[in-house]
Scaffold this motif. Structure first.
Motif, mmCIF file in Angstrom:
data_model
loop_
_atom_site.group_PDB
_atom_site.id
_atom_site.type_symbol
_atom_site.label_atom_id
_atom_site.label_comp_id
_atom_site.label_asym_id
_atom_site.label_seq_id
_atom_site.Cartn_x
_atom_site.Cartn_y
_atom_site.Cartn_z
ATOM 1 N N SER A 166 0.931 -1.240 0.163
ATOM 2 C CA SER A 166 0.148 0.138 0.137
ATOM 3 C C SER A 166 0.824 1.379 -0.195
ATOM 4 C CB SER A 166 -0.966 0.013 1.305
ATOM 5 O OG SER A 166 -0.209 -0.010 2.371
ATOM 6 N N LYS A 167 2.017 1.059 0.470
ATOM 7 C CA LYS A 167 2.957 2.240 0.783
ATOM 8 C C LYS A 167 4.283 1.610 1.361
ATOM 9 C CE LYS A 167 1.400 3.818 5.127
ATOM 10 N NZ LYS A 167 0.905 4.618 6.041
ATOM 11 N N ARG A 168 5.544 2.276 1.329
ATOM 12 C CA ARG A 168 6.452 1.799 2.039
ATOM 13 C C ARG A 168 6.297 1.454 3.314
ATOM 14 N NH1 ARG A 168 12.118 3.350 0.902
ATOM 15 N NH2 ARG A 168 13.317 2.477 2.384
ATOM 16 N N GLY A 179 3.979 -0.553 4.496
ATOM 17 C CA GLY A 179 2.617 -0.586 4.407
ATOM 18 C C GLY A 179 2.016 -1.978 4.568
ATOM 19 N N ASP A 207 7.631 1.521 -7.431
ATOM 20 C CA ASP A 207 6.599 0.653 -8.147
ATOM 21 C C ASP A 207 7.249 0.190 -9.424
ATOM 22 O OD1 ASP A 207 4.272 -0.358 -9.405
ATOM 23 O OD2 ASP A 207 3.031 1.281 -9.072
ATOM 24 N N THR A 229 0.810 -1.232 -5.310
ATOM 25 C CA THR A 229 2.202 -1.025 -5.579
ATOM 26 C C THR A 229 3.227 -2.136 -5.853
ATOM 27 O OG1 THR A 229 2.126 1.329 -4.682
ATOM 28 C CG2 THR A 229 4.343 0.213 -5.372
#
Length: 116
Positions: free
Chosen positions: A13-15, A17, A91, A50
């Protein structure tokens, strides 16, 4: 003949995450499906889109075995694996051909009923 028959991939979802580990025989298509929220599942619910890591295998059975192995790993090991190959958590989608146009093509196929 396709050189690789299976892929294991990790989406985030994110670094640092939420992580999702999957297996597929068509990495570009599957990543595009996640990005387009084709399936109303885990990755859509938690915005996990991602592509941060993937491995290619010459046979699908090996990919499935690796997926099961990675799913058993603790979170720290998974993060270390990602950061070993992709320290910036970039990504990786475009490097495998997943462009906005490709994603739209996948969406159009689903909307036309080809994959329902």
């Amino acid at each position: 003949m396709q050189l690789y028959k299976g892929f294991v991939y990790i989406l985030a979802s994110k670094r640092n995450g939420t992580l999702y580990i999957g297996v597929t025989n068509n990495l570009a298509r599957r990543v595009a499906e996640h990005k387009a929220s084709i399936d109303e599942g885990f990755t859509s619910r938690y915005n996990v889109k991602t592509l941060v890591y993937y491995e290619a295998f010459r046979d699908f059975y090996s990919a499935i075995c690796r997926e099961k192995q990675l799913k058993e790993w603790n979170r720290a090991w998974k993060i270390a694996l990602i950061e070993q190959e992709n320290p910036q958590w970039r990504d990786l989608s475009e490097e495998i051909g997943v462009t906005p146009e490709y994603i739209q093509g996948v969406i159009d196929e689903y909307q036309s009923g080809l994959f329902h």
